[in-house]
Design a protein around this motif. Structure first.
Motif, mmCIF file in Angstrom:
data_model
loop_
_atom_site.group_PDB
_atom_site.id
_atom_site.type_symbol
_atom_site.label_atom_id
_atom_site.label_comp_id
_atom_site.label_asym_id
_atom_site.label_seq_id
_atom_site.Cartn_x
_atom_site.Cartn_y
_atom_site.Cartn_z
ATOM 1 N N ILE A 18 6.600 -1.844 -1.237
ATOM 2 C CA ILE A 18 6.223 -3.252 -1.427
ATOM 3 C C ILE A 18 6.267 -4.006 -0.101
ATOM 4 C CG2 ILE A 18 6.912 -5.433 -2.493
ATOM 5 C CD1 ILE A 18 5.506 -3.608 -4.430
ATOM 6 N N ASP A 19 7.301 -3.760 0.703
ATOM 7 C CA ASP A 19 7.404 -4.429 2.011
ATOM 8 C C ASP A 19 6.215 -4.069 2.900
ATOM 9 O OD1 ASP A 19 9.770 -5.584 1.235
ATOM 10 O OD2 ASP A 19 11.063 -4.179 2.320
ATOM 11 N N ALA A 20 5.832 -2.781 2.897
ATOM 12 C CA ALA A 20 4.694 -2.355 3.717
ATOM 13 C C ALA A 20 3.394 -2.966 3.210
ATOM 14 C CB ALA A 20 4.601 -0.830 3.722
ATOM 15 N N LEU A 21 3.244 -3.054 1.889
ATOM 16 C CA LEU A 21 2.060 -3.695 1.320
ATOM 17 C C LEU A 21 1.994 -5.155 1.748
ATOM 18 C CD1 LEU A 21 -0.365 -3.896 -0.622
ATOM 19 C CD2 LEU A 21 1.281 -4.316 -2.474
ATOM 20 N N ARG A 22 3.103 -5.850 1.690
ATOM 21 C CA ARG A 22 3.110 -7.269 2.069
ATOM 22 C C ARG A 22 2.792 -7.459 3.551
ATOM 23 N NH1 ARG A 22 8.161 -8.919 -1.931
ATOM 24 N NH2 ARG A 22 6.857 -9.989 -3.487
ATOM 25 N N GLN A 56 -4.967 -3.690 -17.184
ATOM 26 C CA GLN A 56 -3.598 -3.852 -16.713
ATOM 27 C C GLN A 56 -3.656 -4.213 -15.238
ATOM 28 O OE1 GLN A 56 -1.960 0.047 -17.590
ATOM 29 N NE2 GLN A 56 -2.684 0.910 -15.668
ATOM 30 N N ALA A 57 -2.692 -4.989 -14.791
ATOM 31 C CA ALA A 57 -2.690 -5.420 -13.391
ATOM 32 C C ALA A 57 -1.273 -5.706 -12.942
ATOM 33 C CB ALA A 57 -3.555 -6.665 -13.209
ATOM 34 N N LEU A 58 -0.997 -5.321 -11.711
ATOM 35 C CA LEU A 58 0.227 -5.711 -11.014
ATOM 36 C C LEU A 58 -0.167 -6.766 -9.993
ATOM 37 C CD1 LEU A 58 3.258 -5.248 -10.150
ATOM 38 C CD2 LEU A 58 2.335 -3.614 -8.466
ATOM 39 N N VAL A 59 0.452 -7.934 -10.063
ATOM 40 C CA VAL A 59 0.195 -8.996 -9.094
ATOM 41 C C VAL A 59 1.380 -9.062 -8.136
ATOM 42 C CG1 VAL A 59 -0.243 -11.449 -8.734
ATOM 43 C CG2 VAL A 59 -1.171 -10.291 -10.766
ATOM 44 N N VAL A 60 1.102 -8.863 -6.853
ATOM 45 C CA VAL A 60 2.139 -8.898 -5.827
ATOM 46 C C VAL A 60 1.873 -10.094 -4.917
ATOM 47 C CG1 VAL A 60 3.289 -7.659 -3.944
ATOM 48 C CG2 VAL A 60 2.333 -6.385 -5.882
ATOM 49 N N GLY A 64 7.802 -14.233 -3.395
ATOM 50 C CA GLY A 64 8.041 -14.363 -4.822
ATOM 51 C C GLY A 64 8.015 -13.027 -5.530
ATOM 52 N N GLU A 65 8.352 -13.059 -6.803
ATOM 53 C CA GLU A 65 8.525 -11.842 -7.593
ATOM 54 C C GLU A 65 7.181 -11.334 -8.130
ATOM 55 O OE1 GLU A 65 11.102 -8.892 -8.895
ATOM 56 O OE2 GLU A 65 11.565 -10.662 -7.695
ATOM 57 N N PRO A 66 6.898 -10.022 -7.985
ATOM 58 C CA PRO A 66 5.690 -9.460 -8.601
ATOM 59 C C PRO A 66 5.770 -9.549 -10.129
ATOM 60 C CG PRO A 66 6.546 -7.998 -6.890
ATOM 61 C CD PRO A 66 7.598 -9.028 -7.143
ATOM 62 N N PHE A 67 4.615 -9.522 -10.772
ATOM 63 C CA PHE A 67 4.586 -9.531 -12.232
ATOM 64 C C PHE A 67 3.404 -8.694 -12.713
ATOM 65 C CE2 PHE A 67 2.301 -13.268 -10.706
ATOM 66 C CZ PHE A 67 1.126 -13.285 -11.451
ATOM 67 N N GLY A 145 -8.345 -0.619 -0.822
ATOM 68 C CA GLY A 145 -7.741 0.243 0.189
ATOM 69 C C GLY A 145 -6.414 -0.246 0.715
ATOM 70 N N ILE A 146 -5.992 -1.433 0.319
ATOM 71 C CA ILE A 146 -4.766 -1.991 0.895
ATOM 72 C C ILE A 146 -3.526 -1.219 0.455
ATOM 73 C CG2 ILE A 146 -4.295 -3.713 -0.915
ATOM 74 C CD1 ILE A 146 -3.660 -5.679 1.453
ATOM 75 N N VAL A 147 -3.545 -0.659 -0.747
ATOM 76 C CA VAL A 147 -2.429 0.190 -1.196
ATOM 77 C C VAL A 147 -2.609 1.613 -0.690
ATOM 78 C CG1 VAL A 147 -1.175 1.103 -3.191
ATOM 79 C CG2 VAL A 147 -2.053 -1.248 -3.229
#
Length: 418
Positions: A18-22, A56-60, A64-67, A145-147
């Motif tokens: 998650i840190d690398a994605l951000r 389905q979706a993950l919002v990062v 703040g907190e992902p959901f 491609g970001i992930v």
């Protein structure tokens, strides 16, 4: 994030992802990303379900907190498997996109710059059209491609999980080779492979094994259809073992009877191609360079047969309909992507059209090391050549068929029939 110790990988590995994605989001000036690709969601959270055909979706968010947005039924997988605390499920008769847009506004992202995976298989055009229509306060930007930038290099923990998948791959392939006899059906061979993979700890793969015999080996991506293997024919096998959605894959060839000169030459070319490309793979080599090594050996010859596809592809996390990560990177001509430590590939120098009507294959799954590469497998690579059973079949067709079918069956079934 809920810190827990019962996921596929240690919690700190997910925090690092998650840190690398951000960090990549910050470089692209994105306030949040909407991740809909099932492989990417699992990579980031450990979430998996067979119900990913529902939206389905993950919002990062950057802060703040992902959901997660899921169908109500699938919400149980979020709580049972992942570190995600916040969910916003929708009912079967509900509006998934409206729930997504409402949640973006609820969490302060109504006027944000939002990235989304424009070519995700499971974020279809009509959903994207509705999102663009409903999300009017902010900006929507393609972040495809970001992930995958993180997924392409596997960690040591991921390599260990792929080793477990490799054990299932080898067990299945060995069982499939043993089951190949004149008189059995392709279905029976497929059953032997599948049973052995699962008994060895494998989990449902993204693609069931490929089993074709004789002239049917020339049909691309065909698999068993009840055909009876005939004396003197060959059987083409390809299987991908799976563990926690990570895959390794392997091709092998079984010949019933003697090798024709062209089949022997094809075998030797494939063995040479694997040996040479694996001896030169290392960080810094381009995937085009690797492809050229394989292609020059397989195709630059007067013998029958040629390589008509890419010579390899990235492999790792996968859900149906495919076990490969080739859309991230494939070994093809003209691709300048540089190999890095931790990359994993299925190398497939297979030969199409040997003797005019045969496809044969020998392949390997490898991971790139600090100064080279290593295979996940230890099985022999040569064709398995078995004596022609034509005479025996003619003398006692029923008895011989019963015998080979018992050999192809799982051990527990064979014992119960004795």
């Amino acid at each position: 994030m809920i810190e827990r110790d019962d996921m596929t990988f240690p919690f700190e590995e997910y925090r690092g992802r998650i840190d690398a994605l951000r960090a990549r989001m910050k470089e692209r000036l994105l306030d949040a990303v909407i991740i809909t690709d099932p492989e990417n969601i699992m990579y980031l959270t450990d979430y998996q379900t067979t119900g990913y055909s529902f939206f389905q979706a993950l919002v990062v968010p950057l802060d703040g907190e992902p959901f997660m947005i899921t169908r109500h039924l699938e919400e149980s997988n979020v709580h049972a498997r992942t570190w995600v605390e916040k969910t916003r499920p929708y009912e079967d008769n509900g509006d998934a996109i409206q729930r997504l847009v409402g949640s973006l506004k609820e969490f302060g992202l109504g006027k944000a710059a939002i990235g989304y995976e424009r070519n995700s298989y499971f974020f279809p055009a009509y959903h994207q059209d509705r999102l663009r229509t409903a999300f009017t306060g902010g900006r929507l930007l393609d972040c495809f491609g970001i992930v995958e930038e993180g997924r392409i290099q596997k960690s040591c923990a991921e390599i260990d999980v792929m080793r477990k998948a490799a054990r299932a791959t080898e067990a299945g392939m060995q069982a499939g080779i043993e089951a190949c006899q004149a008189g059995v059906t392709e279905n029976e061979i497929g059953a032997a492979i599948s049973s052995a993979m699962f008994r060895a700890g494998g989990e449902p793969p993204a693609v069931m094994p490929y089993v074709t015999s004789g002239p049917r080996t020339m049909i691309g991506h065909a698999t068993w259809e009840g055909r009876i293997v005939q004396p003197g024919e060959h059987v083409f096998l390809e299987g991908g073992g799976c563990y926690r959605r990570y895959h390794t894959a392997m091709m092998r060839t079984v010949v019933l009877g003697g090798l024709s000169p062209a089949m022997e030459r094809a075998q030797n070319r494939m063995l040479e191609a694997l040996q040479k490309v694996e001896s030169i793979i290392r960080p810094g080599l381009t995937v085009s360079d690797a492809d050229n090594i394989v292609r020059n050996i397989i195709s630059n010859t007067d013998d029958e047969g040629s390589l008509i596809t890419r010579s390899g592809y990235s492999i790792g996390i996968a859900f149906p309909p495919s076990w490969d990560e080739g859309y991230i990177v494939s070994l093809m001509q003209g691709v300048s992507t540089t190999l890095k430590e931790g990359m994993t590939f299925h190398l497939l120098p297979w030969v199409w059209g040997v003797d005019g009507d045969k496809t044969v294959g020998i392949s390997d799954t490898i991971y790139v090391t600090e100064d080279g590469c290593k295979s996940f497998f230890s099985m022999d690579r040569e064709f398995t050549v078995k004596a022609d059973q034509g005479a025996a079949l003619k003398e006692s067709n029923v008895d011989t068929l019963d015998t080979v079918r018992r050999r192809a069956a799982p051990k527990s079934e064979a014992k119960s029939g004795d």
